[in-house]
Design a protein around this motif. Structure first.
Motif, mmCIF file in Angstrom:
data_model
loop_
_atom_site.group_PDB
_atom_site.id
_atom_site.type_symbol
_atom_site.label_atom_id
_atom_site.label_comp_id
_atom_site.label_asym_id
_atom_site.label_seq_id
_atom_site.Cartn_x
_atom_site.Cartn_y
_atom_site.Cartn_z
ATOM 1 N N ARG A 53 31.166 63.910 112.483
ATOM 2 C CA ARG A 53 31.456 64.028 111.047
ATOM 3 C C ARG A 53 30.459 63.224 110.224
ATOM 4 N N LEU A 54 30.338 63.593 108.959
ATOM 5 C CA LEU A 54 29.530 62.794 108.043
ATOM 6 C C LEU A 54 30.186 61.433 107.883
ATOM 7 N N PRO A 55 29.422 60.349 107.911
ATOM 8 C CA PRO A 55 30.025 59.047 107.635
ATOM 9 C C PRO A 55 30.605 59.048 106.216
ATOM 10 N N SER A 56 31.648 58.276 105.990
ATOM 11 C CA SER A 56 32.301 58.310 104.673
ATOM 12 C C SER A 56 31.329 57.994 103.546
ATOM 13 N N GLY A 57 30.351 57.133 103.775
ATOM 14 C CA GLY A 57 29.373 56.813 102.738
ATOM 15 C C GLY A 57 28.427 57.952 102.422
ATOM 16 N N ALA A 58 28.366 58.962 103.287
ATOM 17 C CA ALA A 58 27.513 60.135 103.063
ATOM 18 C C ALA A 58 28.300 61.291 102.462
ATOM 19 N N ARG A 59 29.539 61.020 102.058
ATOM 20 C CA ARG A 59 30.387 62.069 101.476
ATOM 21 C C ARG A 59 30.492 61.924 99.965
ATOM 22 N N GLY A 60 29.491 61.330 99.374
ATOM 23 C CA GLY A 60 29.475 61.202 97.917
ATOM 24 C C GLY A 60 29.192 62.551 97.283
ATOM 25 N N VAL A 61 29.716 62.762 96.091
ATOM 26 C CA VAL A 61 29.472 64.022 95.392
ATOM 27 C C VAL A 61 28.698 63.738 94.107
ATOM 28 N N SER A 62 27.855 64.682 93.738
ATOM 29 C CA SER A 62 27.009 64.540 92.561
ATOM 30 C C SER A 62 27.756 64.915 91.284
ATOM 31 N N ARG A 63 27.151 64.603 90.161
ATOM 32 C CA ARG A 63 27.726 65.021 88.870
ATOM 33 C C ARG A 63 27.811 66.539 88.796
ATOM 34 N N ASP A 64 26.812 67.224 89.354
ATOM 35 C CA ASP A 64 26.864 68.693 89.364
ATOM 36 C C ASP A 64 28.072 69.186 90.147
ATOM 37 N N PHE A 65 28.380 68.532 91.280
ATOM 38 C CA PHE A 65 29.562 68.933 92.030
ATOM 39 C C PHE A 65 30.825 68.684 91.207
ATOM 40 N N VAL A 66 30.909 67.526 90.571
ATOM 41 C CA VAL A 66 32.094 67.212 89.758
ATOM 42 C C VAL A 66 32.232 68.229 88.625
ATOM 43 N N ARG A 67 31.133 68.581 87.992
ATOM 44 C CA ARG A 67 31.175 69.585 86.917
ATOM 45 C C ARG A 67 31.646 70.934 87.464
ATOM 46 N N GLY A 68 31.118 71.324 88.623
ATOM 47 C CA GLY A 68 31.543 72.584 89.234
ATOM 48 C C GLY A 68 33.003 72.561 89.648
ATOM 49 N N ALA A 69 33.450 71.415 90.188
ATOM 50 C CA ALA A 69 34.855 71.291 90.594
ATOM 51 C C ALA A 69 35.763 71.381 89.375
ATOM 52 N N ARG A 70 35.371 70.738 88.282
ATOM 53 C CA ARG A 70 36.178 70.824 87.057
ATOM 54 C C ARG A 70 36.275 72.272 86.585
ATOM 55 N N CYS A 71 35.168 72.974 86.638
ATOM 56 C CA CYS A 71 35.153 74.381 86.247
ATOM 57 C C CYS A 71 36.051 75.205 87.170
ATOM 58 N N PHE A 72 35.900 75.016 88.486
ATOM 59 C CA PHE A 72 36.718 75.750 89.454
ATOM 60 C C PHE A 72 38.197 75.475 89.228
#
Length: 141
Positions: A53-72
Motif C-alpha cells: 500500500r501507499l504509505p499514509s504520508g503519500a496519500r495526500g490529495v491536491s487542491r485539484d482533487f479537493v475541488r473535484g471531490a467537492r464538485c462530485f
C-alpha cells in the motif's frame, strides 16, 4: 463554472468543433470518482497487501482533487451532509466507503489505482502530504 461531466470527457478531453481541449485536473478527479462509483468489483480483502500500500504520508490529495471531490459530492447531493455521512452513511452509493468498495483501500489509493487502470497518472491528484488537518465526524458539514 460548471460541475458536470459528459461522455466526451470520458476520453480525457472535451471535443469542441474539431478542437480537443484537455481536461482540467479537477475534472479528471470528478471522472475518477465517478469511475469508482460505477465500479462493480467487490473484493473480500483489499486489492493490495499492507506492505504494497501507499504509505499514509503519500496519500495526500491536491487542491485539484479537493475541488473535484467537492464538485462530485455536490453533483450527488452530499454537500449538505455531515462528515460522518459523507464517509460512511449506510445505504449511500456515493459515500467514501461505497466509493472504495472496489479496492478495500483508502480513497486516495483507490484514485491512484483507478487512474492506473485507465493508463493515467494520478500524481497531480494524490502524492506526498504537505499539510495535515483534522475534522470532527459529528456535526461538521
Amino acid at each position: 463554472m460548471g460541475c458536470s461531466s459528459s461522455k466526451a470527457a470520458e476520453v480525457g478531453a472535451l471535443a469542441l468543433k474539431d478542437v480537443i481541449v484537455p481536461l482540467q485536473e479537477w475534472e479528471r478527479a470528478v471522472l475518477l470518482l465517478e469511475a469508482l462509483r460505477t465500479a462493480t468489483e467487490r473484493p473480500l480483502l483489499p486489492v493490495r497487501s499492507h506492505s504494497d500500500r501507499l504509505p499514509s504520508g503519500a496519500r495526500g490529495v491536491s487542491r485539484d482533487f479537493v475541488r473535484g471531490a467537492r464538485c462530485f459530492f455536490g453533483n450527488v447531493g452530499l454537500l449538505d451532509k455531515v462528515m460522518g455521512d459523507v464517509c460512511k452513511e449506510a445505504g449511500s452509493e456515493t459515500s467514501v466507503c461505497a466509493l472504495t468498495l472496489s479496492t478495500g483501500l483508502s480513497l486516495a489509493e483507490s484514485i491512484v489505482l483507478c487512474a492506473e487502470s485507465r493508463k493515467e497518472d494520478a500524481a497531480s491528484l494524490v502524492g506526498e502530504a504537505e499539510t495535515f488537518f483534522s475534522y470532527s465526524w459529528t456535526g461538521t458539514k
